[in-house]
Design a protein around this motif. Structure first.
Motif, PDB file in Angstrom:
ATOM      1  N   LYS A 192       0.894  -1.318   0.023  1.00  0.00           N
ATOM      2  CA  LYS A 192      -0.124  -0.165   0.075  1.00  0.00           C
ATOM      3  C   LYS A 192       0.908   1.280  -0.151  1.00  0.00           C
ATOM      4  O   LYS A 192       0.624   2.149  -0.818  1.00  0.00           O
ATOM      5  CB  LYS A 192      -0.797   0.128   1.249  1.00  0.00           C
ATOM      6  CG  LYS A 192      -2.250  -0.877   1.101  1.00  0.00           C
ATOM      7  CD  LYS A 192      -3.016  -0.740   2.272  1.00  0.00           C
ATOM      8  CE  LYS A 192      -3.844   0.545   2.388  1.00  0.00           C
ATOM      9  NZ  LYS A 192      -4.515   0.506   3.685  1.00  0.00           N
ATOM     10  N   THR A 193       1.800   1.462   0.818  1.00  0.00           N
ATOM     11  CA  THR A 193       2.619   2.418   1.133  1.00  0.00           C
ATOM     12  C   THR A 193       3.459   2.785  -0.205  1.00  0.00           C
ATOM     13  O   THR A 193       3.388   4.037  -0.967  1.00  0.00           O
ATOM     14  CB  THR A 193       3.685   2.327   2.174  1.00  0.00           C
ATOM     15  OG1 THR A 193       2.851   2.286   3.310  1.00  0.00           O
ATOM     16  CG2 THR A 193       4.471   3.610   2.460  1.00  0.00           C
ATOM     17  N   PRO A 194       4.056   1.595  -0.941  1.00  0.00           N
ATOM     18  CA  PRO A 194       4.953   2.093  -2.118  1.00  0.00           C
ATOM     19  C   PRO A 194       4.000   2.488  -3.195  1.00  0.00           C
ATOM     20  O   PRO A 194       4.553   3.365  -4.255  1.00  0.00           O
ATOM     21  CB  PRO A 194       5.819   1.146  -2.284  1.00  0.00           C
ATOM     22  CG  PRO A 194       5.408  -0.214  -1.412  1.00  0.00           C
ATOM     23  CD  PRO A 194       4.580   0.412  -0.265  1.00  0.00           C
ATOM     24  N   ILE A 195       2.818   1.918  -3.407  1.00  0.00           N
ATOM     25  CA  ILE A 195       2.180   2.287  -4.330  1.00  0.00           C
ATOM     26  C   ILE A 195       1.549   3.690  -4.341  1.00  0.00           C
ATOM     27  O   ILE A 195       1.476   4.256  -5.287  1.00  0.00           O
ATOM     28  CB  ILE A 195       0.982   1.369  -4.479  1.00  0.00           C
ATOM     29  CG1 ILE A 195       1.474  -0.266  -4.799  1.00  0.00           C
ATOM     30  CG2 ILE A 195      -0.134   1.684  -5.551  1.00  0.00           C
ATOM     31  CD1 ILE A 195       0.461  -1.309  -4.818  1.00  0.00           C
ATOM     32  N   ALA A 196       1.135   3.995  -2.914  1.00  0.00           N
ATOM     33  CA  ALA A 196       0.673   5.397  -2.722  1.00  0.00           C
ATOM     34  C   ALA A 196       1.674   6.406  -3.364  1.00  0.00           C
ATOM     35  O   ALA A 196       1.349   7.418  -3.703  1.00  0.00           O
ATOM     36  CB  ALA A 196       0.024   5.374  -1.250  1.00  0.00           C
ATOM     37  N   VAL A 197       2.887   6.029  -2.810  1.00  0.00           N
ATOM     38  CA  VAL A 197       4.070   7.168  -3.113  1.00  0.00           C
ATOM     39  C   VAL A 197       4.169   7.042  -4.518  1.00  0.00           C
ATOM     40  O   VAL A 197       4.415   8.084  -5.322  1.00  0.00           O
ATOM     41  CB  VAL A 197       5.270   6.486  -2.534  1.00  0.00           C
ATOM     42  CG1 VAL A 197       6.532   7.318  -2.951  1.00  0.00           C
ATOM     43  CG2 VAL A 197       5.329   6.651  -0.951  1.00  0.00           C
ATOM     44  N   ILE A 198       4.052   6.023  -5.297  1.00  0.00           N
ATOM     45  CA  ILE A 198       4.334   5.993  -6.868  1.00  0.00           C
ATOM     46  C   ILE A 198       3.148   6.901  -7.377  1.00  0.00           C
ATOM     47  O   ILE A 198       3.184   7.646  -8.364  1.00  0.00           O
ATOM     48  CB  ILE A 198       4.198   4.628  -7.572  1.00  0.00           C
ATOM     49  CG1 ILE A 198       5.365   3.901  -6.948  1.00  0.00           C
ATOM     50  CG2 ILE A 198       4.080   4.714  -9.174  1.00  0.00           C
ATOM     51  CD1 ILE A 198       5.504   2.346  -7.322  1.00  0.00           C
ATOM     52  N   LYS A 199       1.843   6.627  -6.941  1.00  0.00           N
ATOM     53  CA  LYS A 199       0.612   7.393  -7.338  1.00  0.00           C
ATOM     54  C   LYS A 199       1.130   8.839  -7.165  1.00  0.00           C
ATOM     55  O   LYS A 199       0.782   9.665  -8.194  1.00  0.00           O
ATOM     56  CB  LYS A 199      -0.490   6.906  -6.882  1.00  0.00           C
ATOM     57  CG  LYS A 199      -1.035   5.543  -7.356  1.00  0.00           C
ATOM     58  CD  LYS A 199      -2.265   5.188  -6.366  1.00  0.00           C
ATOM     59  CE  LYS A 199      -3.550   6.455  -6.818  1.00  0.00           C
ATOM     60  NZ  LYS A 199      -4.676   6.075  -6.003  1.00  0.00           N
TER      61      LYS A 199
END
Length: 444
Positions: A236-243
């Motif tokens: 969840k966290t790395p995907i949120a950062v990428i977004k």
């Protein structure tokens, strides 16, 4: 069970047939020995009671007739002539002496006879012969036969009743175990153990082995669910950062057309990954029972109308239409958010595999203690193998490889149905479409 009963009854018939034969032979031998022993003893005693009185044979006829009333008694001289008494009708007198019990037959009647010398006679050649009817002897053994054969029949009935009782208990134990196996993992969780009934050691050993297997399976599934949940949380966290970084770059940085296109692709794929993670988390919560067990009023007719309306708006550029049919009230209680997700997954799945000009039939109502939603499409359908795997997580049929979705919609819908005391049934034929029916318990 039928096989066991058949083998038992065949074995019982053989066993009791052998017992009857053994008893018959034993009684026959016992009767033969009894006849020989008794006849020998009585004729010896009889010969002692016949005396020589001044050169003549003295016989106490009353005493002999009273004491030996069941015998034919004759006194024979050395020439084979009868001096006293009478033989059975049809019996030929043989002067050859029989010092052991001998069997003779006249017509349909059999007799045993034996000879003994008469003491104190004028001639050493005189002897007494006694005949006894085999029929009279057999009549004495009738009560023995009745008791023996009656005992065998009684024992057979008792053993049969005990066996049937044992088989009923065995069948009940097997049926209970079969029911437990059928319900564990469906209506009951995998950590639910089968109870030992204590009647049969073999059944209890099988139950223990099955419980150990369930414990192992439950441990494996727990690890799998925990792994899925942990991975989803960690992503969840790395995907949120990428977004966030992609959106910032698109909105705040001066980018060339090629760079903008790359960031748009990154943002689109990160959004799909985010949806996949959210879906995995929801599935993990459903499997672990972490979702709220709410008891809200649910009207499936309203949910179906709302979901179809939303799908129709989303598909405004396509010609897909919904044929909605309400066959009665479809009201129950539960978690309305989860039920809406399940209905949405069924309807969106039908849209995904339908042609642009298709008509999707959606029916809701109640039947046999359940409320239901039936979604039928005329799309590509599924093979028998695909139909068996449709509720497996991350499964996508060959015909849907290039379509959107992650293969989690149907597993989530099934978990929601089971959480509400129901299930999902599927009918499908390749090239002729599919029909999914969601059942929820009306009394949930």
């Amino acid at each position: 069970m039928t096989y066991i009963m058949t083998i038992w009854f065949i074995s019982e018939i053989i066993m009791f047939s052998v017992m009857i034969l053994f008893v018959h032979l034993y009684i026959s031998q016992s009767m033969e020995l009894d006849i020989r022993s008794s006849l020998t003893r009585q004729v010896t005693s009889l010969s002692d009671n016949i005396l020589n009185n001044n050169g003549k044979i003295s016989i106490d006829e009353n005493k002999i007739e009273k004491k030996y009333s069941d015998m034919y008694i004759v006194i024979i001289d050395g020439n084979g002539s009868i001096i006293w008494g009478s033989a059975p009708d049809g019996i030929r007198i043989d002067k050859k002496r029989a010092f052991a019990p001998t069997r003779t037959t006249t017509g349909k009647t059999s007799y045993y006879y034996i000879d003994r010398d008469i003491k104190y006679t004028m001639s050493d050649s005189g002897f007494v012969r006694a005949y006894v009817s085999e029929k009279n002897i057999l009549s004495n053994y009738i009560p023995v036969r009745i008791i023996c054969f009656g005992g065998i029949v009684f024992l057979s009935v008792i053993l049969t009743m005990l066996m049937l009782h044992a088989l009923r208990r065995f069948r009940h134990s097997v049926k209970t175990m079969e029911t437990s196996v059928a319900t564990i993992g469906t209506s009951q969780p995998l950590n639910k153990h089968m109870e030992e009934n204590g009647h049969y050691m073999e059944i209890n050993s099988l139950i223990k082995a099955n419980n150990r297997m369930l414990d192992r399976m439950n441990e494996i599934f727990d690890r799998q669910e925990q792994f899925s949940s942990d991975v989803a949380h960690e992503l969840k966290t790395p995907i949120a950062v990428i977004k966030a970084q992609s959106q910032y770059a698109l909105n705040n940085m001066e980018l060339s057309a090629e760079e903008r296109k790359s960031f748009e692709v990154i943002l689109k794929q990160s959004q799909k990954m985010h949806e996949l993670v959210i879906t995995l988390l929801m599935l993990s919560r459903l499997e672990s029972g972490d979702t709220e067990d709410m008891q809200e009023f649910i009207d499936l007719n309203e949910i179906v109308s709302a979901v179809c309306e939303a799908e129709q708006y989303r598909l405004s550029e396509f010609k897909i239409r919904f044929d909605i049919k309400n066959t009665g009230t479809a009201e129950t209680s539960g978690n309305i958010s989860l039920v809406t997700i399940a209905v949405t997954n069924l309807i969106s799945n039908a849209v995904k595999f339908s042609r642009d000009d298709a008509v999707i039939k959606v029916e809701s109502g109640e039947t046999d203690g359940f409320v239901f939603v039936r979604v039928k499409d005329n799309g590509i359908g599924m093979t028998a193998d695909e139909k068996n795997k449709v509720f497996t997580r991350l499964f996508k049929s060959d015909s849907s490889r290039n379509s959107s979705g992650y293969g989690l919609g149907m597993p989530i819908a099934l978990k929601i149905a089971k959480k509400h005391g129901g299930t999902i049934e599927v009918e499908s034929e390749l090239g002729k479409g599919s029909c999914f029916t969601l059942y929820l318990s009306k009394n949930k």
